[in-house]
Structure formats: structure tokens, C-alpha cells
Design a protein around this motif. Sequence first.
Motif, mmCIF file in Angstrom:
data_model
loop_
_atom_site.group_PDB
_atom_site.id
_atom_site.type_symbol
_atom_site.label_atom_id
_atom_site.label_comp_id
_atom_site.label_asym_id
_atom_site.label_seq_id
_atom_site.Cartn_x
_atom_site.Cartn_y
_atom_site.Cartn_z
ATOM 1 N N TYR A 144 -23.406 21.393 -5.604
ATOM 2 C CA TYR A 144 -24.217 20.286 -5.106
ATOM 3 C C TYR A 144 -23.397 19.013 -5.006
ATOM 4 O O TYR A 144 -22.539 18.745 -5.848
ATOM 5 C CB TYR A 144 -25.423 20.061 -6.017
ATOM 6 C CG TYR A 144 -26.417 21.201 -5.957
ATOM 7 C CD1 TYR A 144 -27.500 21.139 -5.087
ATOM 8 C CD2 TYR A 144 -26.261 22.339 -6.734
ATOM 9 C CE1 TYR A 144 -28.405 22.179 -5.002
ATOM 10 C CE2 TYR A 144 -27.166 23.390 -6.654
ATOM 11 C CZ TYR A 144 -28.223 23.307 -5.786
ATOM 12 O OH TYR A 144 -29.111 24.342 -5.697
ATOM 13 N N GLU A 167 -22.918 14.846 -5.000
ATOM 14 C CA GLU A 167 -23.372 13.819 -5.937
ATOM 15 C C GLU A 167 -24.765 13.315 -5.555
ATOM 16 O O GLU A 167 -25.625 13.133 -6.415
ATOM 17 C CB GLU A 167 -22.384 12.652 -5.958
ATOM 18 C CG GLU A 167 -22.717 11.593 -6.974
ATOM 19 C CD GLU A 167 -21.688 10.478 -7.022
ATOM 20 O OE1 GLU A 167 -22.052 9.383 -7.504
ATOM 21 O OE2 GLU A 167 -20.549 10.677 -6.574
ATOM 22 N N THR A 226 -27.362 15.901 -6.570
ATOM 23 C CA THR A 226 -27.624 15.964 -8.016
ATOM 24 C C THR A 226 -28.421 14.760 -8.504
ATOM 25 O O THR A 226 -29.079 14.840 -9.537
ATOM 26 C CB THR A 226 -26.325 16.089 -8.837
ATOM 27 O OG1 THR A 226 -25.477 14.975 -8.574
ATOM 28 C CG2 THR A 226 -25.608 17.389 -8.536
ATOM 29 N N ASP A 268 -32.465 17.302 -10.209
ATOM 30 C CA ASP A 268 -31.914 17.358 -11.563
ATOM 31 C C ASP A 268 -31.561 18.800 -11.927
ATOM 32 O O ASP A 268 -31.773 19.732 -11.153
ATOM 33 C CB ASP A 268 -32.870 16.728 -12.580
ATOM 34 C CG ASP A 268 -34.189 17.457 -12.716
ATOM 35 O OD1 ASP A 268 -34.311 18.621 -12.272
ATOM 36 O OD2 ASP A 268 -35.126 16.860 -13.280
ATOM 37 N N ILE A 269 -31.030 18.991 -13.115
ATOM 38 C CA ILE A 269 -30.569 20.318 -13.535
ATOM 39 C C ILE A 269 -31.711 21.331 -13.567
ATOM 40 O O ILE A 269 -31.535 22.505 -13.246
ATOM 41 C CB ILE A 269 -29.820 20.256 -14.879
ATOM 42 C CG1 ILE A 269 -29.083 21.555 -15.106
ATOM 43 C CG2 ILE A 269 -30.755 19.948 -16.026
ATOM 44 C CD1 ILE A 269 -27.798 21.393 -15.851
ATOM 45 N N GLU A 270 -32.900 20.877 -13.905
ATOM 46 C CA GLU A 270 -34.055 21.773 -13.921
ATOM 47 C C GLU A 270 -34.373 22.255 -12.501
ATOM 48 O O GLU A 270 -34.629 23.445 -12.288
ATOM 49 C CB GLU A 270 -35.266 21.066 -14.532
ATOM 50 C CG GLU A 270 -36.467 21.954 -14.671
ATOM 51 C CD GLU A 270 -37.680 21.236 -15.250
ATOM 52 O OE1 GLU A 270 -38.570 21.951 -15.733
ATOM 53 O OE2 GLU A 270 -37.748 19.990 -15.208
ATOM 54 N N CYS A 271 -34.343 21.357 -11.546
ATOM 55 C CA CYS A 271 -34.608 21.727 -10.148
ATOM 56 C C CYS A 271 -33.527 22.661 -9.618
ATOM 57 O O CYS A 271 -33.833 23.669 -8.953
ATOM 58 C CB CYS A 271 -34.696 20.486 -9.271
ATOM 59 S SG CYS A 271 -36.160 19.477 -9.545
ATOM 60 N N ARG A 272 -32.275 22.362 -9.901
ATOM 61 C CA ARG A 272 -31.187 23.219 -9.439
ATOM 62 C C ARG A 272 -31.275 24.600 -10.083
ATOM 63 O O ARG A 272 -31.048 25.619 -9.425
ATOM 64 C CB ARG A 272 -29.843 22.554 -9.701
ATOM 65 C CG ARG A 272 -29.652 21.270 -8.906
ATOM 66 C CD ARG A 272 -28.245 20.714 -8.984
ATOM 67 N NE ARG A 272 -27.681 20.588 -10.299
ATOM 68 C CZ ARG A 272 -27.721 19.496 -11.063
ATOM 69 N NH1 ARG A 272 -28.337 18.404 -10.622
ATOM 70 N NH2 ARG A 272 -27.145 19.462 -12.236
ATOM 71 N N GLY A 273 -31.631 24.637 -11.352
ATOM 72 C CA GLY A 273 -31.816 25.916 -12.027
ATOM 73 C C GLY A 273 -32.958 26.714 -11.421
ATOM 74 O O GLY A 273 -32.884 27.941 -11.292
#
Length: 157
Positions: free
Chosen positions: A73, A75, A78, A82-87
Motif C-alpha cells: 500500500y 502512504e 495507509t 488502517d491495519i485492520e482494514c488492510r487485514g
Amino acid sequence: MFDILMYLFENYIHSEAEVMVDHDILTDELTRAGFHQEEIYKALTWLEKLAALQDTDAYPYFTRVGRKSVRVYTEEETKLLDIECRGFLMFLEQVNVLDFTTREMVIDRVMELDTNYFSMEDLKWVVLMVLFNVPGKETAYSQMEDLIFDEQEGPLH
């Protein structure tokens, strides 16, 4: 703008109501519902661009078949995802709700939202909207719909 997209999706698309094609009538209805003209225009433009993603001449990189890979991703991405969405996007790929193309469509549409804050719930709805608009993804849409509306069984991931 996202509120307008949700309104349209829930009242026209998801409810299987007849979608009005006339922008003036739709704009009038959205104005009566309390939305501002500028936000209505942005939402309608967002939906038009979603439909345009089907044009492989305009977006040829969406037609490539992606092999198992990790999405790196930017900058800017990101900051919004956030990390939760990307996960969650990775999870959706692993369970075959999203593929390379639909993942990129989701990211494209998220990045076009006019917002500084984007939640997991917002992401789920964008995924649902994208899958609804992609021919041949009815099963994936149904799976995503089950994930969104089957909240009784606990968290999605």
C-alpha cells in the motif's frame, strides 16, 4: 458523501428498487432527503467512476490475473486504510470474496472518497457496492452480504 452512497445503496440498489436514471430527479430527491448539492454531485460522480471501472480500455491493469502476492500500500492508502482494514481486505482475498481485480477496484473507490476518516464498517459497504457492480461476482456479493448482515455470530475476522 459516504452517507449519500449508503442512502442510494440501501434505498435503490440493495432494496432492488428501480434505479432512477435521471440525475435531476435523483438530485432533487437527495436534496429533499437533506443532502447538500455539492456532496450529491461528488457521490454521483463516485458511482459513475465505479461503473467506469468495467471499461478495460480505461483501466487495463484491472484485467491482469493476479497470482498469490502481497499488496503493498502507498502512504496515502495507509492513511485511509488502517491495519485492520488492510487485514480485512487480505482476509476477503483468502476466502475468495475478492480477487486481484475487485480488490483494486475497492481500493480505487476508497481512495476517491472525500473523507479523512474511514472505518471498517465503511470498508465493508464499499466492498459490497463494488461486488454488486461487477458482473459475474454474484456469489462473492452474497458471501459479503452474509458477512455484513450476519452479525449475531460475532466478529467477521
